[in-house]
Design a protein around this motif. Structure first.
Motif, PDB file in Angstrom:
ATOM      1  N   TYR A  45       0.866  -1.179   0.000  1.00 22.22           N
ATOM      2  CA  TYR A  45       0.000   0.000   0.000  1.00 22.22           C
ATOM      3  C   TYR A  45       0.903   1.229   0.000  1.00 22.22           C
ATOM      4  N   SER A  46       0.341   2.418   0.148  1.00 16.52           N
ATOM      5  CA  SER A  46       1.088   3.669   0.028  1.00 16.52           C
ATOM      6  C   SER A  46       2.444   3.617   0.717  1.00 16.52           C
ATOM      7  N   GLY A  77       9.711   5.745  -1.345  1.00 15.39           N
ATOM      8  CA  GLY A  77      10.209   5.978  -2.697  1.00 15.39           C
ATOM      9  C   GLY A  77       9.713   7.264  -3.312  1.00 15.39           C
ATOM     10  N   SER A  78       8.507   7.683  -2.948  1.00 16.69           N
ATOM     11  CA  SER A  78       7.962   8.912  -3.530  1.00 16.69           C
ATOM     12  C   SER A  78       8.757  10.135  -3.110  1.00 16.69           C
ATOM     13  N   PHE A  79       9.506  10.046  -2.003  1.00 15.65           N
ATOM     14  CA  PHE A  79      10.344  11.168  -1.565  1.00 15.65           C
ATOM     15  C   PHE A  79      11.577  11.321  -2.447  1.00 15.65           C
ATOM     16  N   LEU A  80      11.904  10.282  -3.217  1.00 19.10           N
ATOM     17  CA  LEU A  80      13.085  10.310  -4.084  1.00 19.10           C
ATOM     18  C   LEU A  80      12.739  10.671  -5.525  1.00 19.10           C
ATOM     19  N   ALA A 137       5.845  13.010 -12.758  1.00 20.37           N
ATOM     20  CA  ALA A 137       6.270  13.318 -14.129  1.00 20.37           C
ATOM     21  C   ALA A 137       5.553  12.392 -15.092  1.00 20.37           C
ATOM     22  N   HIS A 138       4.982  12.985 -16.154  1.00 20.40           N
ATOM     23  CA  HIS A 138       4.299  12.201 -17.189  1.00 20.40           C
ATOM     24  C   HIS A 138       3.173  11.360 -16.590  1.00 20.40           C
ATOM     25  N   GLY A 139       2.502  11.945 -15.594  1.00 22.24           N
ATOM     26  CA  GLY A 139       1.325  11.314 -15.027  1.00 22.24           C
ATOM     27  C   GLY A 139       1.549  10.387 -13.857  1.00 22.24           C
ATOM     28  N   HIS A 183       6.246   5.993  -6.117  1.00 21.47           N
ATOM     29  CA  HIS A 183       5.063   5.626  -5.337  1.00 21.47           C
ATOM     30  C   HIS A 183       5.003   4.119  -5.116  1.00 21.47           C
ATOM     31  N   ASN A 184       4.583   3.746  -3.916  1.00 12.93           N
ATOM     32  CA  ASN A 184       4.414   2.335  -3.552  1.00 12.93           C
ATOM     33  C   ASN A 184       5.715   1.537  -3.642  1.00 12.93           C
ATOM     34  N   ARG A 185       6.816   2.242  -3.356  1.00 10.82           N
ATOM     35  CA  ARG A 185       8.116   1.586  -3.198  1.00 10.82           C
ATOM     36  C   ARG A 185       8.840   2.231  -2.023  1.00 10.82           C
ATOM     37  N   VAL A 186       9.725   1.484  -1.421  1.00 14.83           N
ATOM     38  CA  VAL A 186      10.594   2.034  -0.387  1.00 14.83           C
ATOM     39  C   VAL A 186      12.026   1.631  -0.675  1.00 14.83           C
ATOM     40  N   ARG A 187      12.943   2.479  -0.253  1.00 14.08           N
ATOM     41  CA  ARG A 187      14.368   2.184  -0.377  1.00 14.08           C
ATOM     42  C   ARG A 187      14.901   1.745   0.982  1.00 14.08           C
ATOM     43  N   MET A 188      15.596   0.623   0.967  1.00 13.25           N
ATOM     44  CA  MET A 188      16.234   0.106   2.178  1.00 13.25           C
ATOM     45  C   MET A 188      17.738   0.049   1.936  1.00 13.25           C
TER      46      MET A 188
END
Length: 397
Positions: free
Chosen positions: A334-335, A354-357, A361-363, A368-373
């Protein structure tokens, strides 16, 4: 004040701090951070010894162009690492105070602020690319990473009118956050576009020495250029650093290498910029670039962590081993922001949404819906974090 400062976005870790401030639960007794890509392995003792023995170098101003011995050492390291002729240490190499300051200052030197220029940035991206472009008076154009391309890019999808105004393209290979490595065909496409539209390529290669197969090292930009007959490195400049390779992020030591004409102009900029490397750091850097044993050991430690963590996470999370680097780029159920907050609240494990990185763009926002570890902590801590994440996900299933 420079009005362009108002166009800068908050840094990802400031966004993360604000997000986690919503956690009103008592702090976890044993928090584990996987959010920041700061190497935590021990700095090799021999580097510390050289630093301590070189303190007399503090008594003199360092040359902007850098110590001759360091430039020659870097040239020979490039030749060994990429199996290419050594670049000219007098015209094609400059030491830098880490790749971060060099990427930023290089953008200021390259961009004509009156040209209504674009800077093409990967998306997600290292935020310095965007900030450097904005403060140089250029407009970032984001090219989204595509999972079906192993998080690579469709360079041909960029409109021609954008390419016509593009003055600089940032690439990061191995990539942050996905660990993807550019192929020779991708380089061929990008070089052809550079020839057609006359833009400069800034290749950020700070993760180049964190890989998992000693017989299959990540392809570098200078190496790709040589393989494609581009022996002068036209419009190509590569950036590297000792921070990840040698576990010395506080040393602030790296280099810039490539097109001699561009390097000449960049040296002029740096003469005024005041970013000369001290003799103390220079001597320690020479020692680090000349030793590969500690780098191989560093890779072994990362390899062990990936091998230990992935079997725990993969049954409950959509995540794959990267081609290189020390990040996991995991899909969330989820989010990503809600996931990161819930995970931190319930387990004490911090990951970066992930959305913080990335940018919309282009819709889409490709983060989104990813995280970096970042698997930078010790092996046991990484394993413990993985077990907590797996338990958290099983509880929610």
């Amino acid at each position: 004040m420079n009005p362009l400062l108002g166009n800068l976005h908050p840094y990802p870790f400031e966004k993360l701090r604000q997000l986690l401030a919503q956690n009103t639960a008592a702090p976890h007794s044993n928090p584990i951070s996987l959010s920041i890509g700061e190497p935590k392995h021990d700095t090799p003792p021999f580097i510390k010894e050289v630093l301590s023995a070189s303190l007399d170098g503090l008594a003199a101003y360092p040359p902007t162009k850098g110590d001759v011995a360091l430039r020659e050492t870097i040239a020979q390291w490039i030749a060994r690492r990429y199996d290419i002729p050594a670049p000219n240490p007098d015209t094609q190499i400059l030491p830098a105070l880490g790749s971060r300051e060099a990427l930023f200052s290089f953008t200021q030197a390259v961009i004509d602020p009156m040209a209504n220029a674009y800077v093409v940035c990967p998306n997600p991206f290292y935020q310095i690319y965007e900030g450097a472009a904005i403060l140089a008076g250029a407009q970032p154009y984001y090219i989204n990473a595509e999972a079906e391309r192993q998080f690579g890019y469709d360079w041909q999808a960029v409109p021609r009118d954008v390419w016509q105004r593009t003055r600089l393209v940032f690439v990061c290979s191995p990539g942050n956050p996905a660990g993807n490595v550019m192929t020779l065909d991708e380089w061929r496409t990008l070089f052809a576009l550079s020839d057609e539209f006359n833009f400069v390529i800034a290749a950020d290669e700070c993760y180049s020495e964190i890989y998992f197969n000693e017989a299959d090292k990540p392809l570098g930009g200078l190496q790709a250029a040589r393989q494609l007959g581009r022996d002068t490195y036209k419009n190509l400049v590569c950036f590297s650093s000792l921070s990840k390779r040698s576990n010395v992020p506080g040393l602030r030591s790296g280099f810039v290498a490539g097109d001699a004409d561009i390097m000449k102009a960049f040296l002029l900029y740096r003469t005024y910029h005041g970013s000369a490397m001290s003799a103390v750091v220079s001597k320690a850097s020479i020692a680090a670039w000349n030793d590969e044993q500690h780098v191989a050991e560093n890779r072994r430690l990362y390899r062990e962590k990936f091998d230990a963590v992935l079997p725990i996470l993969q049954p409950v999370l959509n995540v794959e081993k990267p081609q290189a680097g020390f990040y996991l780029w995991a899909a969330t159920p989820y989010s990503d922001t809600e996931f990161a907050l819930d995970l931190h609240t319930q387990t004490g494990v911090t990951v970066l949404p992930g959305s913080f990185l990335a940018r919309e763009a282009h819709g889409i926002n490709p983060g989104h819906n990813r995280v970096r570890m970042a698997l930078v902590a010790g092996k046991e801590q990484c394993i413990e974090a993985a077990y907590r994440i797996a338990a958290f996900l099983k509880q929610r299933a």
